[in-house]
Design a protein around this motif. Structure first.
Motif, short mmCIF file in Angstrom:
data_model
loop_
_atom_site.label_atom_id
_atom_site.label_comp_id
_atom_site.label_asym_id
_atom_site.label_seq_id
_atom_site.Cartn_x
_atom_site.Cartn_y
_atom_site.Cartn_z
N CYS A 26 -9.89 7.97 36.86
CA CYS A 26 -8.49 8.13 36.48
C CYS A 26 -7.62 7.44 37.52
CB CYS A 26 -8.13 9.61 36.37
SG CYS A 26 -6.52 9.90 35.65
N THR A 136 -6.45 6.87 28.97
CA THR A 136 -6.85 7.56 27.74
C THR A 136 -7.74 6.67 26.86
OG1 THR A 136 -4.78 6.92 26.67
CG2 THR A 136 -4.87 9.10 27.70
N TYR A 137 -8.24 5.60 27.42
CA TYR A 137 -9.15 4.70 26.70
C TYR A 137 -10.56 5.28 26.76
CZ TYR A 137 -11.36 0.32 25.31
OH TYR A 137 -12.09 -0.63 24.66
N PRO A 138 -11.20 5.50 25.61
CA PRO A 138 -12.57 6.06 25.62
C PRO A 138 -13.54 5.08 26.31
CG PRO A 138 -11.63 6.12 23.42
CD PRO A 138 -10.70 5.31 24.26
N ARG A 139 -14.40 5.62 27.17
CA ARG A 139 -15.31 4.77 27.93
C ARG A 139 -16.75 5.15 27.66
NH1 ARG A 139 -12.04 4.19 33.62
NH2 ARG A 139 -9.99 4.17 32.66
N THR A 146 -12.41 10.22 27.75
CA THR A 146 -11.41 9.47 28.52
C THR A 146 -11.38 9.93 29.98
OG1 THR A 146 -9.57 10.98 28.13
CG2 THR A 146 -10.00 9.31 26.44
#
Length: 165
Positions: A26, A136-139, A146
């Motif tokens: 983050c 908040t981008y899915p990884r 996220t």
């Protein structure tokens, strides 16, 4: 991990200071007037004010590169009267992989702000919207969760549930 993303003229104009939490990936980003020791310490002080008394529970260490803007280790450690402080570490010269999390985060920022971008024309609101989008981008590495969700989970583990990120 901490770094600077420079805009139009290296060190002479507004740039971004990025601070990335290693476990959750983050990131926190602040516009700073120039790439200098004083601006870095002021930006870290703003982040400390945002997290309040929980700052030292969340950020135990900060790893920086060997740039001149990070040479004020005492100022960056934000030592309190009771002895609490953040430990500052420096990566080896020309070993950017020692701060890979931050380098990858900066690469994501560069998708929105390519090299040569004039950061004086960017508002803080616009910047924070982009950082929120990145966080908040899915990884895939987190099984498509996220970074922000994971960060919030870590805050709950520290019994910090009233903090607004």
């Amino acid at each position: 991990e901490i770094d600077c993303v420079v805009g139009k003229r290296e060190g002479k104009s507004t740039c971004l200071m990025t601070l990335v939490e290693r476990k959750t990936r983050c990131g926190i980003t602040i516009l700073i007037p120039k790439k200098s020791k004083k601006c870095i310490v002021n930006a870290l002080t703003k982040i400390k004010a945002k997290f309040g008394k929980y700052f030292y529970d969340i950020f135990k260490t900060i790893t920086a590169d060997n740039g001149s803007e990070f040479k004020d280790a005492i100022g960056m450690s934000l030592t309190l009267k009771n002895g609490k402080k953040v430990r500052i570490y420096y990566a080896h010269a020309y070993h950017s992989w020692e701060r890979g999390t931050n380098e990858n985060f900066n690469k994501m920022i560069r998708r929105y702000y390519p090299k040569g971008t004039d950061f004086t024309k960017i508002t803080n609101k616009e910047l924070q919207a982009i950082i929120h989008r990145i966080n908040t981008y899915p990884r895939k590495q987190f099984k498509f969760r996220t970074a922000l969700d994971l960060f919030k989970e870590e805050l709950l583990k520290l019994n910090i549930n009233n903090l607004i990120i």
